[in-house]
Structure formats: structure tokens, C-alpha cells
Design an enzyme around this catalytic site. Structure first.
Site, PDB file in Angstrom:
ATOM      1  N   CYS A   1      -9.577  -2.129   7.367  1.00 30.34           N
ATOM      2  CA  CYS A   1      -9.508  -2.428   5.936  1.00 30.34           C
ATOM      3  C   CYS A   1      -9.348  -3.927   5.673  1.00 30.34           C
ATOM      4  O   CYS A   1      -9.942  -4.473   4.731  1.00 30.34           O
ATOM      5  CB  CYS A   1      -8.369  -1.645   5.289  1.00 30.34           C
ATOM      6  SG  CYS A   1      -6.740  -1.971   6.003  1.00 30.34           S
TER       7      CYS A   1
ATOM      8  N   HIS B   1      -2.009  -0.730   4.493  1.00 31.06           N
ATOM      9  CA  HIS B   1      -3.338  -0.747   3.876  1.00 31.06           C
ATOM     10  C   HIS B   1      -3.505  -2.020   3.052  1.00 31.06           C
ATOM     11  O   HIS B   1      -2.529  -2.691   2.698  1.00 31.06           O
ATOM     12  CB  HIS B   1      -3.514   0.477   2.978  1.00 31.06           C
ATOM     13  CG  HIS B   1      -4.938   0.754   2.587  1.00 31.06           C
ATOM     14  ND1 HIS B   1      -5.999   0.605   3.445  1.00 31.06           N
ATOM     15  CD2 HIS B   1      -5.479   1.170   1.399  1.00 31.06           C
ATOM     16  CE1 HIS B   1      -7.120   0.922   2.831  1.00 31.06           C
ATOM     17  NE2 HIS B   1      -6.825   1.268   1.580  1.00 31.06           N
TER      18      HIS B   1
ATOM     19  N   ASP C   1     -11.416  -0.115  -3.008  1.00 27.97           N
ATOM     20  CA  ASP C   1     -10.775   0.364  -1.778  1.00 27.97           C
ATOM     21  C   ASP C   1     -11.824   0.464  -0.682  1.00 27.97           C
ATOM     22  O   ASP C   1     -12.837   1.148  -0.856  1.00 27.97           O
ATOM     23  CB  ASP C   1     -10.135   1.734  -2.023  1.00 27.97           C
ATOM     24  CG  ASP C   1      -9.199   2.161  -0.909  1.00 27.97           C
ATOM     25  OD1 ASP C   1      -9.396   1.716   0.242  1.00 27.97           O
ATOM     26  OD2 ASP C   1      -8.267   2.935  -1.180  1.00 27.97           O
TER      27      ASP C   1
END
Length: 578
Positions: free
Chosen positions: A360, A491, A512
Site C-alpha cells: 500500500c 495501512h 484506497d
């Protein structure tokens, strides 16, 4: 007159006694109390003294030490029959006699300590007496045709002293042990002394004192045993504690190793390979499950190898045109929105089979870089650059470490990212952008600033970052500000705008990297449904992590500013709110 020691019958002469004894020898000896038979004389005496002590004492009165001598006028020396000392068991009654009326009452009640009729004031003397009774059978020696034995001098049953003649022994007992032979009468005024520990009644204070001393010695011995037991218990407890501590340390060490290995796997430092290895492994799984044809596997593998060789992202996870689609939507719909601020143009990148679960941070950097590459203000520092693939980003961060940026962070990751699945966060993105001469800074919202763990100060900061015009501004503001890198535990995402509702509440617009392309494609339709924006909109109640970090880009750096920031990164600091 001679008295038989077995049955108590009295005879007048020695020949009659011998004949009488022969009758006993030929007949069976029977216990007068319980009719026990089949034993010899010595065994019967021992049986009566032990099993019928009380009955024997009550039946016969105290008898003094009897010494009987037999002799003839012709040869007194050769024909002497000495029935050695017989101390009747009732002699023990005189050792320390209780009052008669007490003995009668307690005869059937207390057989453990007072012995119902064994009223001994001196336990030591009593023990000696029992020993003397055991020896009595060997002390009674008769010369003649019946028993061929030798004479043994009499021994005091109380102190063990041996005298040559029975008269001397009788005198010794009367003089030395007279207090033990006294039997208190029922109506006498003799003082009685109770043992404070067991209740035994004594007639002599000194004997009572000796008796109590025996109790104290016994207690002292028991205390010593208790101390030994206590010492053993302490040692055992110490050993058990040591064993428990050893097991606890072993368990803690095992858990620590497991946690460390878990963290290594979580942050991609478990030596299981990096992007390339994971991509190939996951594609093989897809083939084995029948979800991917072998031909597709080989085609994707070839494309991946080409992308890795060039160092550029193949664009297969990219979605473009999102800002433009949002602008149209807010212009034509969203009646509940008072105003909205959007970042500069940005592309969305989502995770692939090669970086799923750990990529991520790299994908958010690609989103931020895609916006900077389309902004003319950053042409000088990013001239000719394309969106790098993840292994290339890892190589670029390692180059920044080599230049001297953030040595502490480099040490934590072992100065190596390539070939691993190591996560990156706001700090790594900061040093990478700074090494590219992009000006940015990190703001740390280290604790909640609102009720129920919310972060209103975070929303206010982002609103101030994007808003620059007054009340007269249009409903939709497309700013030139790049997106914001948003990091929290586990995250990271990319903030591309913020809404202000008509009720003055704020809502962030967030991309996202975990959202796949097919979901992002829904935002590109001509008529966007409000439900499609649900994946982008995050209200204050949706962001309740304990801490947040944001990285905001503010322009380009000169070479001197870059060097100054490199030096400042030796001890990495960030702005904290509050």
C-alpha cells in the site's frame, strides 16, 4: 515358706517346690485373665505384664522385693535356690500414686497416658523398671535338678544398680527409692501436683518437674523437626520457584521469537522473497486452481519481467480520470454538499498479485507521484521521470539511504528493501521525495482530539490545506494542491479532497490502494451514482485510529535546502498536533 511365682501357691519346703514346679512344667500354662495358652513361662510373664497390666495391679497389692534363699545345714553353699528379685507389677503403683478415688474413677477412661492404675511420677524410672522386668526371667536362677542355672546378683528395678545380696538391695530400694514406694492413702493430706501439659497427677514436685522436662524435650524435638521440615519446605518452594521462573523465561523467549518472526512476516523481512517471487507464486496458484490459463500465465510473466527490467510500472493497476469525474458529479448532483475541494489530477493504483498485503505504501507513492508528474511546478526536479514499479521504488529508497537520509530508519530495515516485502510509511516516502528535491513535511496527529476517539484537528488541517478562497468561491474547487499521503497503523491511503456538508460537517475523499480497478471504473461513468462514492467518502466517525500521520507536498527544493533536510533527517522529527 516358699511362694510359687507362677500361680502364687505357698509350699513349706524346697522339695515340695520342685515337685510343684514340675507340675507346672508338665501342664499347660494358661493366662488367668484371658485364658491364653500354648506359651512358656517367660512369654506368659511378658504377656501378663503388657496385656493385663492394670488387672494385675488391681488384683494384687503392692509387694515388696522378695528374696527367698534356700539352704541346708550340710551344704548351704551348693544347695541355694535364689528366686531372684520379683517386683510385682503393682510396684508401679507406688512410683507416683494417684489418689485412690481418682484411680477408681479413671480406670476405664484414660488408658493412653495415665494407664489406669499405673500412676507413675517418674517416666524415666518407669522405663528402667520395664527393662528390669524384661531381664527378670534371666535373673531368677535356680540350682538343682529342675533348672541348671547359675546365680545372678540382684539389680535395682529403678536405677539398675546391682547388689551382691538381696538384703542390700532391699535396703537400697527402701532408702533410695522410698518416695516411689509410697502409696498415698485416700484420706491423707499428701499434696498432689497436676502436670500442666498432660494432666498426670504426681505426689512429688521434683518428679513432676522431671516429667514436665520430658514434655519440653519432646516439644523441643518436635520443633526441631518442624524447623527441619520448614527448611525443607523453603528449599522445595525455592526449587519450585526457580523451575517456574525457568519455564516462564523459556515461554517468554519462545513468545518473543514468535512475535519477532510474526513482525518479520508482517513487514516483509522474513526472507521469503519480494515482489517478483510473490507475483510468480500467486500466478502459479491461479493456474493450479484453474482461474488462469497457462498461456495467460506465460504472457503475464513476460510482461512482468520486461517491466522489472525497465523499472517502470506496466500501468495494469492504474485508473485515470477520477478527479474529472468527481468534478462533473459535484457540479450536477450532490445536493447535500455545500462545498468541495479537490486535489490536482491524480491516477489511482491498486495492489496486484505481487504486492498484495504489503504494497500500500508503494501504491500511494505512485498516486502522489502521478499527480506531481502532471503538475508543471515540479518539472525541474522530476524531469523525464515515469511512474516506477515497486522494485524500482525500493531501489530509489535504498539510494536515498546511501546519500545519508534517515540512517535510523535505514538501520531498522537492515538497509535493504529490494527482494523483500518490507512495508514503507510516511518517513520512507519523505526521504524519497526529498532526495528528488520535492519539498514536503510530515504532521503527526499522535492522539485523538475529539470525542469517541475522533480526530477533528486532522479534518481541520486538511481543510486548511486545500481551501484558499473565501465565501464567494464556487461550489467545486479544483486546486493545484497535490494529494495527501495518509498513514495509520497497518495501512496507508491517499486523500484527494474534502467535502463540507450543508450542516457544516466535513468528509474526506480518500483513494484506497486496496480498492480494485473494477470498483474505480464505476466512478468514470457519465452518471455517477451516489452509492459509488461511498468507497471514497470517510466521515469523522470512520477515522478512529489512535494515531495518524500525513505527508503533504509544498513545492520544490533547491539543492541547498535538500542538503539541509538531509542533515536534519539524522534525527528524524515531525510536527505534532496537538
Amino acid at each position: 515358706m516358699l511362694s510359687c511365682n507362677i500361680c502364687g501357691e505357698t509350699v513349706t519346703s524346697e522339695p515340695d517346690m520342685k515337685a510343684h514346679l514340675i507340675v507346672h512344667m508338665e501342664s499347660e500354662i494358661i493366662c488367668p485373665f484371658c485364658k491364653l495358652s500354648g506359651v512358656n513361662y517367660d512369654e506368659m510373664c511378658f504377656h501378663i505384664e503388657t496385656a493385663h497390666f492394670e488387672q494385675n495391679t488391681l488384683e494384687r497389692n503392692f509387694e515388696r522385693i522378695n528374696t527367698v534363699q534356700y539352704g541346708t545345714s550340710d551344704n548351704k553353699k551348693d544347695n541355694t535356690l535364689q528366686c531372684g528379685m520379683e517386683v510385682n507389677s503393682s510396684i508401679l503403683s507406688g512410683c507416683a500414686s494417684n489418689h485412690p478415688k481418682n484411680s477408681a474413677q479413671n480406670l476405664t477412661k484414660d488408658s493412653t497416658l495415665k494407664h489406669e492404675g499405673f500412676y507413675s511420677e517418674n517416666l524415666t524410672e518407669s522405663r528402667k523398671f520395664l527393662k528390669s522386668r524384661e531381664k527378670q526371667s534371666s535373673l531368677t536362677e535356680i540350682k538343682g535338678s529342675v533348672y541348671e542355672t547359675t546365680y545372678s546378683p540382684p539389680e535395682c528395678p529403678f536405677c539398675g544398680k546391682i547388689e551382691e545380696h538381696s538384703e542390700d538391695m532391699e535396703t537400697h530400694v527402701k532408702t533410695k527409692h522410698a518416695n516411689l514406694l509410697d502409696i498415698p492413702l485416700e484420706d491423707c493430706d499428701q499434696p498432689l501436683y497436676d502436670c500442666p501439659m498432660c494432666g498426670l497427677i504426681c505426689t512429688n514436685y521434683h518428679i513432676l518437674q522431671e516429667h514436665v522436662d520430658l514434655h519440653l524435650e519432646e516439644n523441643s524435638f518436635q520443633q526441631g523437626m518442624d524447623r527441619v521440615q520448614c527448611s525443607g519446605d523453603l528449599q522445595l518452594a525455592h526449587q519450585l520457584q526457580q523451575e517456574e521462573d525457568r519455564k516462564r523465561r523459556s515461554e517468554e523467549s519462545r513468545q518473543e521469537i514468535e512475535e519477532f518472526q510474526k513482525l518479520q512476516r508482517q513487514y516483509g523481512l522474513d526472507n521469503s522473497g519480494g515482489y517478483k517471487q510473490q507475483q510468480l507464486r500467486n500466478m502459479e496458484i491461479e493456474v493450479n486452481r484453474g482461474r488462469m490459463p497457462p498461456s495467460e500465465f506465460h504472457r503475464r510473466k513476460a510482461d512482468m519481467m520486461e517491466s522489472l527490467a525497465l523499472g517502470f510500472d506496466d500501468g495494469k493497476t492504474k485508473t485515470s480520470g477520477i478527479i474529472e469525474a468527481l468534478h462533473r458529479y459535484y457540479q450536477n448532483a450532490a445536493t447535500d454538499v455545500r462545498r468541495v475541494w479537490l486535489s490536482s489530477v491524480v491516477d489511482h493504483f491498486h495492489s496486484s498479485l505481487g504486492d498484495k498485503g504489503w504494497g500500500c505504501g508503494y501504491r500511494n507513492f505512485q498516486m502522489l507521484l502521478s499527480s506531481l508528474l502532471q503538475n508543471d511546478a515540479y518539472n525541474d526536479c522530476l524531469k523525464g521521470m515515469l511512474i516506477p514499479c515497486i522494485p524500482k521504488i525500493q531501489s530509489m529508497i535504498e539510494d536515498a539511504w546511501k546519500e545519508g537520509f534517515d540512517p535510523q530508519g535505514a538501520s531498522q530495515l537492515n538497509n535493504r528493501l529490494q527482494g523483500t516485502k518490507a512495508w514503507i510509511g510516511a518517513c520512507e516516502v519523505y526521504i524519497l521525495l526529498t532526495s528528488l528535491r520535492v519539498k514536503c513535511h510530515i504532521v503527526d496527529f499522535h492522539k485523538s482530539t475529539g470525542p469517541l476517539g475522533t480526530h477533528p484537528r486532522l479534518f481541520e488541517w486538511i481543510l486548511n490545506y486545500y481551501s484558499s478562497e473565501g465565501e464567494g468561491s464556487p461550489k467545486v474547487v479544483c486546486t493545484s494542491k497535490p494529494p495527501i499521503y495518509l498513514q495509520h497503523q497497518g495501512h496507508s491511503r491517499t486523500v484527494i479532497g474534502i467535502e463540507e456538508k450543508k450542516n457544516r460537517t466535513l468528509c474526506l475523499l480518500i483513494l484506497d490502494p486496496g480498492c480494485p480497478s473494477r470498483e474505480m471504473q464505476k466512478l468514470l461513468k457519465q452518471d455517477i451514482e451516489a452509492s459509488s462514492l461511498k468507497q471514497l467518502r470517510k466521515s469523522m466517525g470512520n477515522l478512529k485510529h489512535k494515531q495518524y500521520q500525513i505527508l503533504a507536498v509544498e513545492g520544490a527544493l533547491s539543492l541547498e535546502e535538500k542538503l539541509a533536510r538531509r542533515q536534519a533527517s539524522q534525527v528524524f522529527t515531525a510536527e505534532k498536533i496537538p
